[in-house]
Design an enzyme around this catalytic site. Structure first.
Site, short mmCIF file in Angstrom:
data_model
loop_
_atom_site.label_atom_id
_atom_site.label_comp_id
_atom_site.label_asym_id
_atom_site.label_seq_id
_atom_site.Cartn_x
_atom_site.Cartn_y
_atom_site.Cartn_z
N LYS A 158 -9.81 -2.91 -6.45
CA LYS A 158 -9.36 -3.49 -5.17
C LYS A 158 -10.52 -3.43 -4.19
O LYS A 158 -10.98 -2.35 -3.81
CB LYS A 158 -8.16 -2.71 -4.62
CG LYS A 158 -7.64 -3.25 -3.29
CD LYS A 158 -6.43 -2.45 -2.82
CE LYS A 158 -5.90 -2.96 -1.49
NZ LYS A 158 -4.72 -2.17 -1.04
N LYS A 191 -8.14 -7.36 -7.24
CA LYS A 191 -7.68 -7.90 -5.95
C LYS A 191 -8.86 -7.93 -4.99
O LYS A 191 -9.57 -6.93 -4.87
CB LYS A 191 -6.57 -7.00 -5.41
CG LYS A 191 -6.00 -7.42 -4.07
CD LYS A 191 -4.93 -6.43 -3.59
CE LYS A 191 -4.36 -6.88 -2.24
NZ LYS A 191 -3.38 -5.92 -1.71
#
Length: 319
Positions: free
Chosen positions: A190, A243
């Site tokens: 992320k 992400k």
């Protein structure tokens, strides 16, 4: 090469990438105060109460969409985000209501993080004197949150905090309490991204001071992402997420090449909002841009795509 493209039927025949409704996970925001108005920073998305979440999931299940991830917006916050583990919290109540209504016909994923629940907006506990986000003390709280979601009936818990070692601690907590069949979808890579703005507005989760660059990944790093993925595999993750999606398709591709785990990619709020804004201005064809973006994420290697476009994509696929 043009022989492969001379008609729609031939193009469909030789297409290498196909998107299915079963590839998609739809994010749902549930508010403890029960408000259900549109999210201003994410046109087309709404807040839900427990009741409207159950109703909406039923409609989407009839459409063919079966997987949903829940984000909770509590009525009250505290410095340690302990309210996130409340068995009567908004996410826990929504999970119970969804599983009671639809059982195993749907997959319920829950976001495990503290940013929406802390008064300071960071994803972990904070040292009051230095403002430093404390990694290890946060792990216990995250495990409590994940366990409360599992007890409510969640199929998959998804830690998004980016604290080191949290997958191991959550896996151990689930196993020790008899929830060994609950999966962990780790936000493994992320990044500290500029594309989260609309979500932070929607979830009221922007940090009050500093930023998240000390625990989310530096966008300049690729090899670190692979190490993050490796660590989460070692710690017991079942699904690995990258992400955001589109700016990091190189990471998605390499994750698919290296690991046998299902790979997820999150088409985040900023990606959603940009396509919406460009289409509204007449710069791009909305349907074509959405479908192209989803197809490219799948082509890069994602097995699962978290996207706010999911209901529209499923309708278009059916038509």
């Amino acid at each position: 090469m043009r022989r492969y493209r001379k008609s729609e039927a031939i193009r469909d025949l030789v297409a290498e990438t196909e998107v299915s409704p079963d590839d998609l996970i739809y994010p749902i925001f549930v508010r403890e105060d029960g408000k259900t108005h549109e999210i201003s920073s994410m046109p087309g998305q709404r807040y839900h109460s427990v009741e409207t979440a159950v109703e909406t999931v039923g409609e989407l299940l009839d459409l063919g969409l079966r997987a949903f991830i829940l984000f909770g917006i509590p009525r009250e916050k505290d410095p340690e985000g302990r309210v996130a583990a409340d068995p009567e919290g908004i996410v826990q109540r929504t999970v119970r209501a969804l599983k009671e209504e639809y059982g195993d016909d749907i997959v319920v994923v829950t976001d495990v993080c503290l940013c929406q629940y802390t008064t300071h907006g960071h994803c972990g506990l904070v040292d009051e004197d230095t403002g430093k986000v404390l990694n290890d003390p946060t792990l216990e709280v995250l495990a409590e949150v994940a366990l409360s979601h599992a007890e409510a009936g969640a199929d998959i818990v998804a830690p998004s905090d980016m604290m080191d070692g949290r997958v191991k601690v959550i896996r151990e907590a689930l196993e020790s309490e008899g929830f060994g069949d609950v999966m962990i979808m780790s936000y493994a890579a992320k990044y500290h991204s500029a594309f989260y703005g609309p979500f932070r507005d929607a979830a009221d989760s922007a940090p009050e001071f500093g930023d998240r660059s000390t625990y989310q990944m530096d966008p300049r790093c690729f090899r670190q992402a692979i190490r993050e993925l490796e660590l989460d595999v070692e710690e017991g993750a079942d699904i690995l997420m990258i992400k955001p999606a589109m700016p990091y398709l190189d990471v998605v591709r390499e994750a698919r090449r290296r690991f046998n785990h299902p790979i997820a990619a999150y088409q985040v709020s900023g990606e959603y909002a940009m396509i919406k804004a460009a289409a509204e201005a007449g710069y791009v064809d909305y349907r074509a841009a959405v479908l192209e973006s989803i197809t490219c994420i799948k082509r890069a290697g994602a097995d699962l795509i978290l996207t706010y476009f999911a209901p529209e994509v499923v309708r278009w696929l059916k038509s």
